[in-house]
Motif scaffolding. Structure first.
Motif, PDB file in Angstrom:
ATOM      1  N   GLN A 111       0.767  -1.076   0.118  1.00  0.00           N
ATOM      2  CA  GLN A 111       0.096   0.094  -0.004  1.00  0.00           C
ATOM      3  C   GLN A 111       0.760   1.524   0.138  1.00  0.00           C
ATOM      4  N   THR A 126       0.524   4.905  -2.085  1.00  0.00           N
ATOM      5  CA  THR A 126       0.489   6.063  -1.175  1.00  0.00           C
ATOM      6  C   THR A 126       1.675   7.031  -1.981  1.00  0.00           C
ATOM      7  N   PRO A 171      14.809   2.064  10.962  1.00  0.00           N
ATOM      8  CA  PRO A 171      14.325   2.389  12.219  1.00  0.00           C
ATOM      9  C   PRO A 171      13.651   1.507  13.290  1.00  0.00           C
ATOM     10  N   PHE A 210      -6.029   6.454   2.358  1.00  0.00           N
ATOM     11  CA  PHE A 210      -6.571   4.902   2.200  1.00  0.00           C
ATOM     12  C   PHE A 210      -7.211   4.375   3.400  1.00  0.00           C
ATOM     13  N   THR A 249      -0.520   0.290   7.012  1.00  0.00           N
ATOM     14  CA  THR A 249       0.408  -0.056   5.611  1.00  0.00           C
ATOM     15  C   THR A 249       0.686   0.769   4.786  1.00  0.00           C
ATOM     16  N   SER A 250      -0.193   1.915   4.752  1.00  0.00           N
ATOM     17  CA  SER A 250      -0.047   3.044   3.649  1.00  0.00           C
ATOM     18  C   SER A 250       0.800   4.099   3.950  1.00  0.00           C
ATOM     19  N   LEU A 251       1.731   3.785   5.068  1.00  0.00           N
ATOM     20  CA  LEU A 251       2.911   4.700   5.343  1.00  0.00           C
ATOM     21  C   LEU A 251       4.004   3.788   5.129  1.00  0.00           C
ATOM     22  N   SER A 252       5.220   4.454   4.516  1.00  0.00           N
ATOM     23  CA  SER A 252       6.353   3.475   4.573  1.00  0.00           C
ATOM     24  C   SER A 252       7.113   3.582   5.991  1.00  0.00           C
ATOM     25  N   PRO A 253       7.348   2.175   6.585  1.00  0.00           N
ATOM     26  CA  PRO A 253       8.062   2.135   7.968  1.00  0.00           C
ATOM     27  C   PRO A 253       9.299   2.467   8.000  1.00  0.00           C
ATOM     28  N   LEU A 254      10.058   2.703   7.017  1.00  0.00           N
ATOM     29  CA  LEU A 254      11.302   3.117   7.177  1.00  0.00           C
ATOM     30  C   LEU A 254      11.721   4.830   7.269  1.00  0.00           C
ATOM     31  N   HIS A 255      10.396   5.687   6.824  1.00  0.00           N
ATOM     32  CA  HIS A 255      10.650   7.018   6.554  1.00  0.00           C
ATOM     33  C   HIS A 255      10.076   7.656   7.788  1.00  0.00           C
ATOM     34  N   TYR A 276       8.454   7.664  13.452  1.00  0.00           N
ATOM     35  CA  TYR A 276       8.621   6.812  12.450  1.00  0.00           C
ATOM     36  C   TYR A 276       6.925   6.237  12.508  1.00  0.00           C
ATOM     37  N   PHE A 325       5.717   3.429  12.933  1.00  0.00           N
ATOM     38  CA  PHE A 325       5.404   2.198  13.995  1.00  0.00           C
ATOM     39  C   PHE A 325       5.456   2.874  15.235  1.00  0.00           C
ATOM     40  N   MET A 370      -1.855  10.726   7.570  1.00  0.00           N
ATOM     41  CA  MET A 370      -2.317  10.587   6.231  1.00  0.00           C
ATOM     42  C   MET A 370      -3.142  11.638   5.769  1.00  0.00           C
TER      43      MET A 370
END
Lengths: 331, 628
Positions: free
Chosen positions: A223, A227, A321, B104, B109-115, B159, B161, B172
Motif C-alpha cells: 500500500q 501512497t 528504524p 486509504f 500499511t499505507s505509510l512506509s515504515p522506514l521513513h 516513524y 510504527f 495520512m
C-alpha cells in the motif's frame, strides 16, 4: 556475545577435527613401524610430546587455544601462535600467510560482483515482470545456477587464454610468483581475478537476482507504494525511495552468510584453476589430518562469519528504524 | 460548480480469461465543498472508480469510454479530462497529490515504515509547491497542527510504527491536505479504526473540509459513516450505479431493492430483541448432522462455565539491559473478574489495546498469567485450567475453540480447505479417514458452503466465505465454548449480517456458549446477552446488554456509545460533544470512577446484575447494591 560464541565454535571445530582416530604423527609412526624404521620413530614421539598430542582431549584443546600451559608455557591462538603444520613442516602462519590476502581479495571481488550484477538485473526484472527481458534474465539465471562451476571455469579459462592470452590457472602470471609486489604484478593479479570471480559468483548472482526480484515484487504491491504514487512521485524516484529500501534488508542480513559459503564453496574451483587460496590448503589439511592447520582455517572462516554478521547487524540498525528504535516493543 | 464530473465511465479489466467490466456506465458529480458518498460492497467497483480518478488503475485496466472531468474551483487551471491523460505521464503526476489527494483504508500499511512522518508528508509539498526543504518542514508542521497532532514538532521525526492507528490516519490526512487539493478521495478512511477514533477522524475531516473548502468523495460500506458525513449518496453494485440522490432522499425513501437490502443488513441499537438482520444472501442452517452426535454438556444453562478470578497479565515492553535500567511493562489485564455463563453470549467490548484479545487468550491458555486464574467447568465443577495436563488439557482444547479476526491470514494459503478442516481430527486422533472426510463434508454443509469446494485453496474464496471456513474449523471438534475474536470486523455489512446470523443460529442449534470480542457496539448489541466493557486492561462495566446500552453508568461506556455512528439521519453524532467525552484515561474519570495506578479496579453492583468499576464506592457500603 562474540567471544563466548567463538569459544564454543573453536571447541566444536577441535572436537570434529579430532573425531577420526589417530593424528598425523601417530599415522606416520604406524607407517614407519610397518616399514621397520626405528630411528625416526623416536623423533616423532618427541614431536608428539612437543605438541601435547599425548595429553587428554580437553587439555589438548586448551593448549591449542592458549588457556593451558603446553611444553613451552602458554603458547596458543590467543598468544598469536597459530600452531604447526606437520604436512608442510612449517608454522601455520607461514603456510597460510601468502594465501590469506589473496583469498580475501578474491572473496571481496566476488561479493562485489554478485551485488553489482544482480541489483540492476533484479530491479529490471521486478519492474518489468513477464517482459521479454525478464524472461531472458530468468533463463540466464537458471543456466547460471545449473552449470557446474568447474565446467564454467574450464570454458572461461580456455576462452580468456585464446582471446587475451591470459595464462591458464593461478592468480597471476607465472613470472610474478614469489616476486615482490609491483605494478605489473598487481595488474596481472587483477586480470587473473576476472575469471574466478565470474565463476564463483555466477550461481550466487543468479540466486540473488531471483530473490531480489521476488522481494521487490512483494514490496511493489504494498500500500505505501501506492501512497507514494498518489503523491505524484515519478516512478523512478518512487522505486528507489520506498520499495528498494525495504527490499534490500534481506541482502544486508545476508552478508554474514555469504562469506563462509564463498570460502568453502570455491574449493573445487580453486583446485581446478589452481588458485593459491585457502580452499585447496584446507582440503589437503583435512585429508592428511593436519589438525592445527585445518583447525585454524575453520576457525578463521568462523571469525569471518561472525564479523560479517556483526557488520550486517550494524548496517541493519542504521538502515531500519524499526530495528534501531523498536527494541522488542512488541506485545 | 462541480469539482468532479464523471460521465458514462466504463472500465474494463483485461484478464487471461477475457475482459471483465468492473465499472459500467457510471455517472455522478461531486459539487464544490460537498461530500459525496459512494456506497457499495467489496468488489462493487468503488475502488476502481477512485483509482480511475487518481490515475492509479493497474496496467490490466483500461477506460473503454466516458469522461472524468476535474475542474479546479480556484480557476487556476482549465478543466481536464483525466480519462484521456497518460497514467504515468507528467500531467497526471501534476494532478496527483496536488489537486486530487487520497486517504486509504489501512493506516498501518499505507505509510512506509522506514521513513519519518515528516519526510513522507513533506514530500508532496516538495513535489508540487516549489518549496525548499526547510519550508516543506514548516508546512508539514502546520499541517500536523491542523490535524491535531499532540506535539507537531516532535511528530515530524517519528516513524509510523511509533504511532497509533488513529495518529497514522491523521498523518495520512495531513499528507493528503498539504497541497490543499480541490478533491479529496477518502477510501474507507475509518474502517480499520476503533469507534472513538473513527468519530475523531470523521470530525477532523469535517473541520478540515470546512477550513479548506474542498470536495470529498467518500468511499465506504458503512451506513453509519454515510449518515454522518455525506450530503449526497451514490449506491453502486456490480459496477453500476443503482441509486443516487441526496442523503435525506435515500435514507428516508430508499427506492432500489439493493439499497433497501443493504440498509436492512446494518445492526442498530433500535432493533427489538428478537428482530433479525436480513442478509442479502442468507445461509440456511443444516445442523442435523452435528446435533446428532454431539456430546452432552453436563453444565446446566445459566451456571458459570468459565470464571476469571483476579486475572493479571503484564507484558514487558523493553527489557532492562545488562547494566540495569528498569524494564518497562504494560498491564494488559489488571485484576479481571468475569463469569461466562453456560449458553449465553457475552460481548467483550473495548478499543484496540484495551486487553480484550488478551483476555480471550488467557481463557485459551495461550499465554502465561502473572496473577489470578481461569476456571472452567467440564461437568465436574470449576477447575483451574493452568493445572490441566495431558489428556485433560487435550479435552479442554476440544471444548474451547477460537474464531479469528482476519479471515485472510488465519487460513494457510498452501493447504486446501480439506487439509485445514481435517487437521483438528488429526491432532486429536479422532475417527478413521472415512469418518473425517464425512465430517469435513458435513461441516461445509453446516456453514452453507458446497462440499465440492473442499479441494480448493483459500485464495479462491471471498472474505465472508473464508470466515465461514474459519467457523467450520472451530466447530470441527464439537466444542461447547467458542471465542469469537472480532469475527466480522474485516467484512462488508451484508456479509457481516450473514455471519452474525450464522453464529446466532449455530448457538441456538448446538447449544454453544460464546465470548464475542468486538469493538463494534452495534454488533455486540445485536448478538450478546450480556456485555462486558474493557478499557486499558480493566473491566469497567458488566451487565445485561439492554441495561448497559440503554443506561450506561461508566463514563467510558458512555463515551463509547456516543461515538457509534448510527445509520440514521435523525441520530447524528454530536461532534461538538466528542472532545468533552474523551474518556480513555482512567486517571481523568470523575469520582467515584477514577482509577490511579495501584488502585484495584473493583466492580460494584450499582444496579441489580449491573456491575460498574467504581473504586470510590467500594468502601461507602451504603451505596453498594443500590440503584445509582
Amino acid at each position: 556475545m562474540m567471544i563466548p560464541t567463538l569459544l564454543v565454535i573453536s571447541l566444536l571445530i577441535f572436537f570434529i577435527i579430532e573425531l577420526p582416530s589417530g593424528d598425523y604423527i601417530s599415522n606416520q609412526i604406524a607407517a614407519l613401524k610397518s616399514s621397520g624404521e626405528q630411528s625416526s620413530i623416536a623423533k616423532l614421539e618427541f614431536l608428539r610430546r612437543e605438541f601435547s598430542l599425548d595429553r587428554p582431549f580437553f587439555e589438548r584443546y586448551l593448549v591449542w587455544v592458549g588457556l593451558w600451559p603446553g611444553p613451552h608455557g602458554f603458547e596458543g591462538l590467543i598468544q598469536g601462535n597459530w600452531g604447526w603444520s606437520f604436512e608442510f613442516d612449517k608454522p601455520v602462519d607461514q603456510v597460510i600467510g601468502p594465501t590469506l590476502p589473496l583469498t580475501i581479495v578474491l572473496n571481496f571481488a566476488t561479493i562485489l560482483f554478485v551485488y553489482v550484477v544482480s541489483f540492476p538485473i533484479g530491479i529490471y526484472s521486478a519492474t518489468r515482470q513477464y517482459s521479454w527481458g525478464d524472461y531472458g534474465f530468468t533463463f540466464l539465471g537458471y543456466l547460471g545456477l545449473a552449470t557446474p562451476n568447474f565446467l564454467l571455469a574450464l570454458i572461461l579459462l580456455y576462452l580468456f587464454n585464446r582471446w587475451f592470452g591470459l595464462s591458464v590457472g593461478g592468480l597471476m602470471a607465472p613470472e610474478y610468483i614469489d616476486q615482490p609486489w609491483s605494478l605489473g604484478k598487481a595488474t596481472s593479479v587483477l586480470a587473473h581475478l576476472i575469471v574466478p570471480t565470474i565463476v564463483i559468483g555466477t550461481s550466487g548472482t543468479a540466486a540473488m537476482i531471483r530473490r531480489l526480484r521476488a522481494n521487490l515484487l512483494d514490496e511493489l504491491h504494498k500500500q505505501y507504494v501506492t501512497t507514494g504514487r498518489a503523491k505524484g512521485l515519478k516512478e523512478s524516484q518512487l522505486l528507489v525511495k520506498y520499495p528498494l529500501r525495504m527490499a534490500i534488508n534481506p541482502f544486508i542480513a545476508d552478508i554474514g552468510n555469504l562469506i563462509p559459503s564463498l570460502v568453502s564453496g570455491s574449493v573445487i574451483v580453486s583446485v581446478v584453476m589452481s588458485l593459491p587460496t585457502v580452499g585447496p590448503v584446507l582440503l589437503s589439511a583435512l585429508q592428511s589430518q593436519d589438525q592445527f592447520l585445518s583447525g585454524f582455517i575453520l576457525l578463521f572462516v568462523a571469525v569471518l562469519t561472525l564479523i560479517g554478521m556483526l557488520i550486517s547487524d550494524l548496517l541493519l540498525a542504521v538502515l531500519d528504524p524499526r530495528i534501531r528504535l523498536g527494541g522488542g516493543a512488541s506485545s | 460548480m462541480n469539482v468532479l464530473s464523471i460521465e458514462g465511465l466504463t472500465v474494463d479489466f483485461n484478464t487471461a480469461e477475457g475482459s471483465v467490466r468492473a465499472v459500467d456506465d457510471v455517472s455522478f458529480v461531486v459539487p464544490e465543498n460537498r461530500t459525496v458518498a459512494l456506497v457499495g460492497e467489496s468488489g462493487s467497483g468503488k475502488t476502481v472508480i477512485s483509482q480511475t480518478i487518481m490515475g492509479l488503475l493497474p496496467d490490466a485496466a483500461s477506460i473503454s469510454s466516458g469522461k472524468v472531468i476535474l475542474a479546479d474551483p480556484t480557476g487556476a487551471e482549465p478543466p481536464v479530462d483525466i480519462a484521456t491523460l497518460e497514467r504515468k505521464g507528467p500531467r497526471m503526476r501534476h494532478l496527483r497529490g496536488n489537486r486530487i489527494a487520497i486517504i486509504f483504508q489501512e493506516p498501518m500499511t499505507s505509510l512506509s515504515p522506514l521513513h519519518t512522518i515528516g519526510d513522507q508528508i513533506g514530500e508532496a509539498a516538495l513535489l508540487h509547491r516549489n518549496v525548499s526543504g526547510a519550508q516543506a518542514r514548516e508546512l508539514t508542521r502546520d499541517m500536523l497542527r491542523l490535524v491535531q497532532f499532540p506535539d507537531p514538532e516532535r511528530a515530524l521525526d517519528t516513524y509510523p510504527f511509533e504511532l497509533s492507528g488513529g495518529l497514522r490516519q491523521r498523518a495520512m490526512i495531513a499528507m493528503a491536505m498539504i497541497c490543499r487539493p480541490a478533491l479529496l478521495i477518502a477510501d474507507e478512511p475509518t474502517t480499520a479504526l476503533d469507534v472513538t477514533i473513527q468519530a475523531d477522524i470523521l470530525k477532523l475531516m469535517r473541520e478540515v473540509q470546512a477550513e479548506l473548502r474542498m470536495s470529498v468523495l467518500l468511499i465506504t460500506h458503512d451506513f453509519g459513516v454515510v449518515a454522518n458525513m455525506a450530503d449526497e449518496i451514490a449506491v453502486i453494485y456490480h459496477g453500476r450505479i443503482m441509486e443516487k440522490g441526496t442523503a435525506r432522499q435515500l435514507f428516508s425513501d430508499p427506492r432500489h431493492d439493493y439499497l433497501k437490502a443493504l440498509l436492512n443488513a446494518v445492526p442498530s441499537f433500535h432493533m427489538d430483541r428478537d428482530e433479525r438482520l436480513v442478509p442479502i444472501r442468507p445461509i440456511i442452517l443444516k445442523s442435523e448432522d452435528l446435533t446428532r452426535n454431539r456430546p452432552h454438556c453436563d453444565v446446566a444453562p445459566g451456571e458459570p462455565l468459565v470464571e476469571m478470578r483476579g486475572v493479571t497479565k503484564k507484558f514487558t515492553l523493553r527489557k532492562g539491559s545488562f547494566l540495569g535500567g528498569k524494564p518497562k511493562t504494560l498491564t494488559a489485564l489488571d485484576d479481571i473478574n468475569l463469569t461466562i455463563r453456560r449458553g449465553e453470549c457475552l460481548g467483550l467490548v473495548g478499543e484496540s489495546g484495551s486487553g480484550k484479545t488478551t483476555a480471550a487468550k488467557a481463557i485459551l491458555r495461550a499465554i502465561n498469567l502473572q496473577g489470578g486464574k481461569v476456571l472452567y467447568n467440564r461437568g465436574k465443577g470449576l477447575e483451574d485450567i493452568a493445572a490441566l495436563q495431558g489428556a485433560d488439557l487435550m479435552d479442554y482444547r476440544r471444548r474451547v475453540q477460537l474464531i479469528f479476526q482476519d479471515p485472510f491470514s488465519s487460513l494457510n494459503p498452501r493447504r486446501t480447505i480439506n487439509d485445514t478442516l481435517m487437521e483438528p481430527f488429526e491432532v486429536h486422533g479422532i475417527g478413521t479417514p472415512q469418518e473425517r472426510a464425512e465430517r469435513a463434508r458435513s461441516l461445509m454443509n453446516l456453514v452453507g458452503l458446497d462440499p465440492r469446494f473442499l479441494r480448493r485453496y483459500p485464495h479462491s474464496f471471498s472474505g465472508g466465505q473464508r470466515q465461514r471456513i474459519g467457523i467450520a474449523r472451530a466447530l470441527a471438534l464439537n466444542p461447547e465454548f467458542i471465542l469469537c475474536d472480532e469475527p466480522t470486523s474485516a467484512l462488508d455489512v451484508s456479509v457481516q449480517a450473514q455471519i452474525l446470523n450464522l453464529l446466532q443460529d449455530l448457538k441456538r442449534d448446538l447449544n454453544l456458549t460464546y465470548l464475542f470480542v468486538s469493538h463494534n457496539l452495534a454488533v455486540v448489541d445485536y448478538l450478546a446477552d450480556r456485555i462486558a466493557v474493557m478499557c486499558r486492561g480493566r473491566l469497567v462495566e458488566v451487565g445485561e446488554t439492554r441495561t448497559v446500552t440503554g443506561n450506561p453508568l461508566h463514563p467510558y461506556t458512555k463515551a463509547l456509545l456516543s461515538a457509534v455512528p448510527e445509520p440514521d439521519l435523525s441520530a447524528q453524532l454530536d461532534f461538538a460533544a466528542l472532545d468533552a467525552n474523551r474518556a480513555s484515561e482512567p486517571q481523568l474519570w470523575p469520582e467515584p470512577f477514577r482509577l490511579t495506578d495501584g488502585v484495584v479496579p473493583s466492580l460494584v453492583e450499582m444496579e441489580p446484575d449491573h456491575f460498574v468499576c467504581a473504586p470510590g464506592l467500594k468502601n461507602s457500603g451504603a451505596l453498594e447494591g443500590t440503584a445509582a
